[in-house]
Design an enzyme around this catalytic site. Structure first.
Site, PDB file in Angstrom:
ATOM      1  N   GLY A 104       0.796  -1.216   0.000  1.00  0.00           N
ATOM      2  CA  GLY A 104       0.000   0.000   0.000  1.00  0.00           C
ATOM      3  C   GLY A 104       0.834   1.274   0.000  1.00  0.00           C
ATOM      4  O   GLY A 104       0.349   2.335  -0.399  1.00  0.00           O
ATOM      5  N   ASN A 108      -0.586   4.936  -1.576  1.00  0.00           N
ATOM      6  CA  ASN A 108      -1.361   5.699  -0.601  1.00  0.00           C
ATOM      7  C   ASN A 108      -0.951   7.170  -0.546  1.00  0.00           C
ATOM      8  O   ASN A 108       0.019   7.587  -1.161  1.00  0.00           O
ATOM      9  CB  ASN A 108      -1.347   5.029   0.787  1.00  0.00           C
ATOM     10  CG  ASN A 108       0.020   5.013   1.431  1.00  0.00           C
ATOM     11  OD1 ASN A 108       0.811   5.925   1.259  1.00  0.00           O
ATOM     12  ND2 ASN A 108       0.293   3.958   2.180  1.00  0.00           N
ATOM     13  N   GLY A 109      -1.740   7.942   0.226  1.00  0.00           N
ATOM     14  CA  GLY A 109      -1.504   9.379   0.330  1.00  0.00           C
ATOM     15  C   GLY A 109      -0.354   9.723   1.257  1.00  0.00           C
ATOM     16  O   GLY A 109      -0.002  10.896   1.391  1.00  0.00           O
ATOM     17  N   GLU A 348     -10.087  14.100   6.514  1.00  0.00           N
ATOM     18  CA  GLU A 348      -8.946  14.642   5.769  1.00  0.00           C
ATOM     19  C   GLU A 348      -9.451  15.652   4.764  1.00  0.00           C
ATOM     20  O   GLU A 348     -10.416  15.373   4.059  1.00  0.00           O
ATOM     21  CB  GLU A 348      -8.324  13.555   4.890  1.00  0.00           C
ATOM     22  CG  GLU A 348      -7.450  12.605   5.520  1.00  0.00           C
ATOM     23  CD  GLU A 348      -7.104  11.498   4.497  1.00  0.00           C
ATOM     24  OE1 GLU A 348      -7.225  11.696   3.285  1.00  0.00           O
ATOM     25  OE2 GLU A 348      -6.737  10.436   4.982  1.00  0.00           O
ATOM     26  N   HIS A 433      -8.896   1.603   3.606  1.00  0.00           N
ATOM     27  CA  HIS A 433      -8.296   1.212   4.885  1.00  0.00           C
ATOM     28  C   HIS A 433      -8.868  -0.100   5.415  1.00  0.00           C
ATOM     29  O   HIS A 433      -9.454  -0.119   6.503  1.00  0.00           O
ATOM     30  CB  HIS A 433      -8.527   2.301   5.938  1.00  0.00           C
ATOM     31  CG  HIS A 433      -7.930   3.633   5.609  1.00  0.00           C
ATOM     32  ND1 HIS A 433      -8.278   4.791   6.283  1.00  0.00           N
ATOM     33  CD2 HIS A 433      -7.005   3.995   4.703  1.00  0.00           C
ATOM     34  CE1 HIS A 433      -7.588   5.808   5.796  1.00  0.00           C
ATOM     35  NE2 HIS A 433      -6.817   5.368   4.823  1.00  0.00           N
ATOM     36  N   GLY A 461      -2.224  -5.500   8.656  1.00  0.00           N
ATOM     37  CA  GLY A 461      -3.480  -4.846   9.049  1.00  0.00           C
ATOM     38  C   GLY A 461      -4.571  -5.820   9.470  1.00  0.00           C
ATOM     39  O   GLY A 461      -5.570  -5.394  10.071  1.00  0.00           O
ATOM     40  N   ASN A 471      -5.664   7.418   9.932  1.00  0.00           N
ATOM     41  CA  ASN A 471      -5.106   6.608   8.844  1.00  0.00           C
ATOM     42  C   ASN A 471      -4.222   5.519   9.448  1.00  0.00           C
ATOM     43  O   ASN A 471      -3.479   5.765  10.389  1.00  0.00           O
ATOM     44  CB  ASN A 471      -4.283   7.489   7.915  1.00  0.00           C
ATOM     45  CG  ASN A 471      -4.996   8.786   7.598  1.00  0.00           C
ATOM     46  OD1 ASN A 471      -5.277   9.566   8.499  1.00  0.00           O
ATOM     47  ND2 ASN A 471      -5.293   9.009   6.362  1.00  0.00           N
TER      48      ASN A 471
END
Ligand code: FDA
Length: 492
Positions: A104, A108-109, A348, A433, A461, A471
């Site tokens: 990820g 991802n951001g 966010e 997520h 996760g 996050n």
């Protein structure tokens, strides 16, 4: 003792590095590509506005998280390829995940958030919070290269006008706006803005990879993994089977994939220990299948349970003409609106980097959604299913509305209805997520040792029961650092 690690995201990278540093030989098996070779355009990754075959995992048409813009569908046909972003569809939810060496972290951001300590007990109730906040969160933050935007630059650059509008409107409605750290190299971004380096976050790169400034695991944990000389990484290799081996340890079946997703070779290897780090969905799918099909029948009844979407829900708001959010937007978010304690939502302030002025404010909210789903094996289809229902997002919508109904009332503005379909306000069909499925202390002991088998571990996760209040990747990394330290000390 040897170890095989399935998946090269956060959990898998921590496991591989720490095991190798302790002298263990590690095979790191990753079903996605290595993402180390430029394409015909000289870039490894394609930009978000121009998806090509590199964008999606084995799809012939893109499946963008927001499907429409100004009412028009934006998805397009692409060649089927082992691209970087998987939009994995279950009956009630599409789960977006990274595919490739780095998991990820590639897509991802980069928002790297340590949960508030007061919320930690609800996230991982059996874990000692003192240890986490004194040792493992700091270790994870350092290892991941977490940093924050320079406030003076935030206040002055055109690239964050969208976030300043978000801050102003949050504060006018009485909500705290908080800066959120990220793993992007903020000095590099300032140089992008100054025109002295090649643009990356300022060139629309994020969802399908970032060519320069983002410190994905490729730039943090992976060089250290390579430096140990003890880890063999196999990209485009997918684990399908894990069974106890006759002489001890485990026999692992691995399919080698071509870049169109065909199986070119099937291999079997053995290892003394196996770490499941295929992500919440990948680990859950493997374990549920292996239990149900008799490969690992002694796994306990908690396998597949406790899955949640971290309460993700997306929404856009339409601003007045005098509140432009900017034609130039960095792809990297850097702030959020905190209404967790009062309303169960942390939103966010996300960019909408379309290259044109949209007057839209866009948000990805993390909410305290209590719903949990379960993965089960369907013997008829020979596939793992997830029983999440779209209607289970309603609590998330209600919690997000505690923020945005108020902002709309204060500003005299309305929701956008053109981003997720026609006349559809809420992006309630997806999550970025996924969490849970092999929950710590239930499917495993308090350190990720899978119940029923010695030498099998979950370390990603899947251990986290559905929600982290922020996050998730810093928590996934910190928990993996905690667990592997104990496992190496006691089991190796
Ligand atoms: P992760 O998913 O990272 O890695 C699992 C790996 O296993 C993958 O590379 C996969 O290909 C591989 N795999 C799966 N099955 C396999 C098999 N059978 N054999 C071999 N390999 C297999 N989080 C955050 O904290 N801040 C953020 O800003 C964002 N933003 C964000 C945006 C988008 C678009 C997405 C999709 C996700 C985010 N996230 C995020 C979420 C974050 O990326 C995610 O929580 C972590 O990557 C999960 O880490 P894991 O180690 O659990 O698995």
């Amino acid at each position: 003792m040897s170890a095989l690690v399935i998946g090269s995201g956060y959990g898998g990278s921590v496991a591989a590095l720490r095991l190798a540093q302790a002298g263990v030989d590690v095979q790191l098996v990753e079903m996605g590509m290595a993402w180390d070779t430029p394409g015909a355009d000289g870039k490894i990754f394609c930009a978000t506005p121009n998806p090509d075959q590199r964008s999606f995992w084995l799809r012939t048409r893109t499946k963008q998280p927001f499907s429409n813009f100004l009412g028009f569908p934006i998805d397009k046909d692409i060649p089927r390829y082992t691209g970087i972003l998987d939009a994995e569809e279950f009956s009630g939810i599409t789960v977006y995940q990274g595919r490739g060496v780095g998991g990820g972290s590639l897509v991802n951001g980069g928002m790297a958030v340590t949960p508030k300590r007061e919320n930690f007990g609800a996230i991982l109730p059996t874990v000692d919070a003192n240890e986490m906040y004194d040792v493992y969160y700091p270790r994870a933050n350092a290892g991941l290269g977490v940093a924050s935007i320079r406030p003076a630059w935030f206040d002055s650059t055109d690239w964050y006008q969208f976030a300043r509008v978000g801050r102003k409107q949050a504060q006018r409605s009485g909500f705290p706006f908080v800066f959120v750290p990220d793993v992007y190299d903020w000095d590099y971004m300032e140089q992008e803005a100054a025109g002295t380096v090649t643009k990356s976050a300022l060139a629309g790169e994020i969802l399908f990879g970032n060519n320069y400034g983002k410190k994905s695991l490729q730039k943090t944990y992976h060089p250290k993994i390579t430096a140990t000389g003890r880890v063999t990484i196999s990209p485009l290799h997918r684990v399908t089977q894990v069974v106890p081996a006759a002489g001890g340890g485990y026999t692992v079946t691995i399919e080698q994939l071509t870049t169109t997703g065909a199986v070119s070779t099937i291999k079997t290897v053995t290892a003394d220990t196996v770490f499941f780090a295929a992500g919440s969905v990948g680990t859950s799918k493997l374990l549920v299948k292996l239990k149900a099909t008799g490969a690992l029948p002694n796994l306990n009844g908690e396998i597949g349970k406790g899955w949640g979407d971290n309460g993700n829900v997306m929404v856009g708001r339409a601003n007045h003409i005098w509140d432009p959010t900017g034609a130039s937007q960095s792809t990297i978010p850097c702030g959020g609106i905190d209404n967790w304690n009062a309303g169960g939502a942390f939103a966010e302030v996300a960019p909408l980097p379309t290259g044109i002025e949209t007057w839209a404010s866009f948000y990805l909210s993390i909410t305290k959604n209590p719903n949990r789903a379960q993965f089960t094996w369907n013997p008829a289809t020979r596939a793992v299913e997830l029983n999440w229902q779209t209607a289970w997002k309603q609590p998330s919508i209600d919690m997000a509305k505690t923020i945005f109904d108020k902002i709309n009332a204060t500003e005299g503005t309305i929701y956008r209805t053109d981003l997720f379909g026609t006349y559809k306000t809420w992006g309630d069909h997806l999550t970025y997520h996924p969490l849970g499925g092999a929950v710590l202390g239930k499917a495993t002991d308090n350190y990720g040792r899978l119940a029923g088998y010695q030498g099998l571990y979950a370390i990603d996760g899947s251990l986290i029961p559905g929600n982290t209040s922020v996050n998730p990747f810093v928590t996934i990394t910190a928990l993996a650092e905690r667990n592997i330290e104990k496992i190496i000390a006691q089991d190796f």
